[in-house]
Write a protein that holds these residues in place. Structure first.
Motif, PDB file in Angstrom:
ATOM      1  N   THR A  49       0.865  -1.188   0.000  1.00 16.21           N
ATOM      2  CA  THR A  49       0.000   0.000   0.000  1.00 16.21           C
ATOM      3  C   THR A  49       0.898   1.234   0.000  1.00 16.21           C
ATOM      4  OG1 THR A  49      -1.453  -1.280   1.425  1.00 16.21           O
ATOM      5  CG2 THR A  49      -1.943   1.077   1.202  1.00 16.21           C
ATOM      6  N   PRO A  50       0.673   2.156  -0.936  1.00  8.91           N
ATOM      7  CA  PRO A  50       1.562   3.332  -0.972  1.00  8.91           C
ATOM      8  C   PRO A  50       1.388   4.226   0.264  1.00  8.91           C
ATOM      9  CG  PRO A  50      -0.034   3.354  -2.804  1.00  8.91           C
ATOM     10  CD  PRO A  50      -0.337   2.162  -1.980  1.00  8.91           C
ATOM     11  N   GLY A 109      -3.649  -1.017  14.178  1.00  7.97           N
ATOM     12  CA  GLY A 109      -3.933   0.317  13.639  1.00  7.97           C
ATOM     13  C   GLY A 109      -3.511   0.482  12.189  1.00  7.97           C
ATOM     14  N   LEU A 110      -2.821  -0.509  11.664  1.00  8.21           N
ATOM     15  CA  LEU A 110      -2.360  -0.387  10.270  1.00  8.21           C
ATOM     16  C   LEU A 110      -3.413  -0.874   9.281  1.00  8.21           C
ATOM     17  CD1 LEU A 110       1.309  -1.544  10.854  1.00  8.21           C
ATOM     18  CD2 LEU A 110       0.614   0.715  10.026  1.00  8.21           C
ATOM     19  N   GLY A 111      -4.511  -1.406   9.799  1.00  8.06           N
ATOM     20  CA  GLY A 111      -5.607  -1.845   8.941  1.00  8.06           C
ATOM     21  C   GLY A 111      -5.161  -2.907   7.953  1.00  8.06           C
ATOM     22  N   SER A 112      -5.621  -2.748   6.726  1.00 11.22           N
ATOM     23  CA  SER A 112      -5.321  -3.775   5.712  1.00 11.22           C
ATOM     24  C   SER A 112      -4.100  -3.415   4.865  1.00 11.22           C
ATOM     25  CB  SER A 112      -6.545  -3.956   4.806  1.00 11.22           C
ATOM     26  OG  SER A 112      -6.879  -2.705   4.230  1.00 11.22           O
ATOM     27  N   ARG A 113      -3.332  -2.424   5.354  1.00  9.15           N
ATOM     28  CA  ARG A 113      -2.128  -2.041   4.591  1.00  9.15           C
ATOM     29  C   ARG A 113      -1.186  -3.235   4.443  1.00  9.15           C
ATOM     30  NH1 ARG A 113      -2.372   2.838   7.659  1.00  9.15           N
ATOM     31  NH2 ARG A 113      -2.587   4.673   6.319  1.00  9.15           N
ATOM     32  N   THR A 114      -0.544  -3.293   3.313  1.00  9.02           N
ATOM     33  CA  THR A 114       0.483  -4.324   3.106  1.00  9.02           C
ATOM     34  C   THR A 114       1.815  -3.634   2.834  1.00  9.02           C
ATOM     35  OG1 THR A 114      -0.110  -4.438   0.776  1.00  9.02           O
ATOM     36  CG2 THR A 114      -1.108  -6.076   2.243  1.00  9.02           C
ATOM     37  N   SER A 207       4.732  -5.679   9.367  1.00 10.25           N
ATOM     38  CA  SER A 207       5.021  -4.306   8.935  1.00 10.25           C
ATOM     39  C   SER A 207       6.475  -3.955   9.256  1.00 10.25           C
ATOM     40  CB  SER A 207       4.086  -3.328   9.654  1.00 10.25           C
ATOM     41  OG  SER A 207       4.640  -2.950  10.896  1.00 10.25           O
ATOM     42  N   PRO A 208       6.966  -2.897   8.629  1.00 12.59           N
ATOM     43  CA  PRO A 208       8.353  -2.489   8.944  1.00 12.59           C
ATOM     44  C   PRO A 208       8.426  -1.580  10.174  1.00 12.59           C
ATOM     45  CG  PRO A 208       7.500  -1.173   7.142  1.00 12.59           C
ATOM     46  CD  PRO A 208       6.395  -2.094   7.539  1.00 12.59           C
ATOM     47  N   PHE A 209       7.296  -1.404  10.879  1.00  7.91           N
ATOM     48  CA  PHE A 209       7.271  -0.447  11.994  1.00  7.91           C
ATOM     49  C   PHE A 209       7.580  -1.148  13.320  1.00  7.91           C
ATOM     50  CE2 PHE A 209       4.188   1.174   8.758  1.00  7.91           C
ATOM     51  CZ  PHE A 209       5.048   2.125   8.241  1.00  7.91           C
ATOM     52  N   ASP A 228      -4.224   6.287  14.316  1.00  8.97           N
ATOM     53  CA  ASP A 228      -4.312   5.800  15.698  1.00  8.97           C
ATOM     54  C   ASP A 228      -3.737   4.382  15.753  1.00  8.97           C
ATOM     55  OD1 ASP A 228      -5.696   8.113  16.416  1.00  8.97           O
ATOM     56  OD2 ASP A 228      -7.588   7.230  15.725  1.00  8.97           O
ATOM     57  N   TYR A 229      -2.812   4.188  16.670  1.00 12.06           N
ATOM     58  CA  TYR A 229      -2.131   2.891  16.728  1.00 12.06           C
ATOM     59  C   TYR A 229      -2.073   2.342  18.153  1.00 12.06           C
ATOM     60  CZ  TYR A 229      -0.436   4.370  12.147  1.00 12.06           C
ATOM     61  OH  TYR A 229      -0.377   4.793  10.855  1.00 12.06           O
TER      62      TYR A 229
END
Lengths: 264, 322
Positions: A49-50, A109-114, A207-209, A228-229
């Motif tokens: 996801t951008p 909190g990252l939802g469906s981001r990839t 994720s990279p976070f 929000d995380y």
């Protein structure tokens, strides 16, 4: 067939069985055990996801140990002359109240981001009969390159709950072993059964976070999209503490945390 | 208590002769089994079970000595002494088949060989499947079963067993002493499985500790019965005293193991000497206790049998059929 012949047949069968077993064992390749497949095959991931780099935020902070610093356990490495490392256990590394080896990651909190899996491997080194680093963060599917810089043989044995377990021997000066972990798993223990004090933890996230606190207890997570995380702070013995965090675009936020041992 | 055989029956004896060499070899095999069990306990206590990742080879070789450091020392030594035990068992089985006239003892020897092979396969599965608690516990339980078989073969080939005319007294009390000894074996096996599951991280410590109370009660009951009623029969008295002594020793070792491993050693970074010594001794004495109880059961079966008529189903107790 009379009785004597029957017992003789039994004896000969037992001998033949042993010979077969020995043959089967001897017919193994007489060289170092073949490595199992070097990597687990992660499921094909969707395109990343951008994220707008102009809006990303940073979270940083310090993790403290709540209470008097625990006494550092000593390691007895005398059982292997090839082990000449620092003989202090890394279960608790507390310097002036700052707690090292805490894995900090965005739990929710990252939802469906990839996210793209990094091409560069992360390195896990065995030196002085200890793992460096003691706590490692890696993305699912990312290559972990395991090196042995000791003059002795180690075996690397992760004991996961959700990933595939394996156990491989790595003699001195042998090529690095490359592995990956397909599924998310926090504080996945890795140990060496030849040197029972050798233990470290791999944290596999999607994720990279993420970050691991240094000796100063500090961590930093960059490139986070505003939102929000839930931030999780995980220690191998002190367990997990979560914090809700909201970050705005381009914000740099400080989130400190203290961890304390569970009441005895 | 000293009633004669009520039906005038005599135990059928198969004429056999004492073979000194055969018996000595059987005793040696039983002793070697004890060494292998102790070596196996050292592997687990030093957390060295997977220090050699392959099986049946060790680092790709069948016999070549590896760099002898760390956990490899324990695991590789265990494999080598266990391999030697397979050879010893094969030898004693074949020797028994050649010299022994008692058919049931021949079968026992073949059973010993099958057990040691099953044990070796379980050891391999433990390595190849990364020590699943059930497989590792089965490996521990079959090891002690094999030890009991080896000790029994040593007993059955001994001069006393072969040449002695057993003094037989029929048991009148209920439950019979033989039933009690079988109950002892059962509770000891349950305890062995609970201990193995705890040791291999498949269960918490409390079922093992709780069951120790049951084991102590059953074994003490059996020993007191044996010593109070049949102390004049040496073949019963000696294993009963040994069983009681080993049980007390085992309770002390269990308590020490609990302190060193569970209470004090919970956060230890590596196995420490007191943990290793106490847990290995606990396993070793546990094996001796089980084997002694099996010997007691065998001797009770021989010297204090339940009257023959009570062994028959009710419908077959027709005196005219005698």
């Amino acid at each position: 067939m009379n009785k004597k012949t029957g017992w003789a047949t039994t004896a000969v069968s037992m001998l033949a069985f042993c010979a077969l077993l020995a043959l089967a064992a001897c017919s193994k390749k007489e060289e170092a055990p073949a490595s199992s497949p070097t990597a687990e095959q992660p499921a094909a991931s969707a395109p990343a996801t951008p994220i707008d780099p102009a809006t990303v935020a940073t979270i940083s902070g310090t993790v403290k140990f709540d209470g008097p610093a625990p006494k550092v356990s000593k390691i007895d490495m005398s059982q292997d002359p090839g082990c000449k490392g620092a003989n202090e256990a890394e279960t608790y590394v507390v310097t002036g109240g700052d707690l090292a080896n805490v894995f900090v990651y965005v739990k929710d909190g990252l939802g469906s981001r990839t996210f793209d899996t990094p091409k560069d491997p992360v390195v896990l080194d065995q030196q002085g009969c200890k793992y460096h680093p003691h706590v490692l963060g890696v993305m699912a599917g990312q290559t972990v390159q395991i090196k042995n810089d000791d003059p002795t043989t180690h075996n690397i044995h992760p004991t996961p709950k959700d990933n595939r377990e394996w156990n491989e021997s790595q003699p001195p000066s042998s090529p690095a072993i490359e592995k990956n972990f397909a599924r998310e798993e926090i504080m996945l223990p890795v140990k060496c059964n030849q040197h029972p004090w050798m233990k470290m933890y791999v944290n596999v996230v999607k994720s990279p976070f993420f970050a691991v606190t240094g000796k100063d207890g500090k961590y930093e997570i960059k490139g986070l999209p505003p939102g929000d995380y839930t931030l999780a702070f995980v220690h191998e013995k002190l367990g997990e503490q979560d914090q809700k965090v909201t970050v705005a675009a381009k914000e740099t936020k400080t989130v400190d945390q203290s961890l304390k041992p569970a009441a005895e | 208590m000293n009633s004669p055989d009520p039906r005038g029956t005599t135990l059928k004896a198969i004429a056999t002769t004492y073979n000194r060499g055969h018996h000595a070899f059987a005793v040696f095999t039983a002793c070697a089994t004890f060494v292998v069990i102790t070596a196996g306990a050292l592997v687990t206590s030093n957390d060295a079970g997977l220090s050699v990742p392959d099986w049946p080879t060790s680092f790709g070789y069948l016999i070549k000595v590896p760099h002898f450091v760390g956990g490899v020392r324990y695991e590789w030594s265990h494999r080598m002494v266990a391999g030697s035990l397979v050879t010893l068992t094969l030898a004693i089985a074949i020797w028994t088949l050649i010299v022994e006239r008692r058919r049931w003892l021949r079968w026992l020897a073949v059973g010993a060989f099958c057990t040691v092979i099953a044990q070796a396969i379980l050891g391999g599965l433990t390595v190849l499947f990364f020590q699943p608690p059930v497989v590792s516990t089965a490996h521990a339980a079959v090891a002690q079963t094999f030890f009991c078989i080896a000790v029994a073969i040593a007993l059955f080939t001994g001069r006393r067993w072969v040449e002695e005319q057993p003094r037989v007294e029929f048991e009148q009390r209920r439950p019979s002493l033989f039933t009690l000894t079988l109950l002892c074996i059962f509770v000891l096996y349950v305890q062995l499985i609970l201990g193995g599951m705890f040791r291999h991280h498949g269960l918490s410590w409390w079922p093992h500790v709780l069951h120790a109370v049951v084991v102590s009660f059953v074994l003490a009951w059996t020993a007191v019965r044996a010593l109070s009623v049949y102390s004049h029969i040496e073949a019963v008295r000696r294993p009963a005293i040994l069983m009681l002594s080993l049980m007390i020793t085992q309770l002390c070792l269990g308590f020490t193991s609990f302190l060193t491993r569970v209470a004090w050693g919970r956060d230890a970074v590596q196995p420490e000497l007191p943990m290793v010594v106490s847990t290995v001794a606990h396993v070793a004495v546990g094996a001796l206790l089980l084997a002694t109880t099996v010997i007691l059961a065998i001797q009770v079966w021989r010297h204090v049998p339940v009257p023959f008529e009570e062994r028959l189903p009710e419908a077959q107790r027709d005196p005219s059929a005698a």
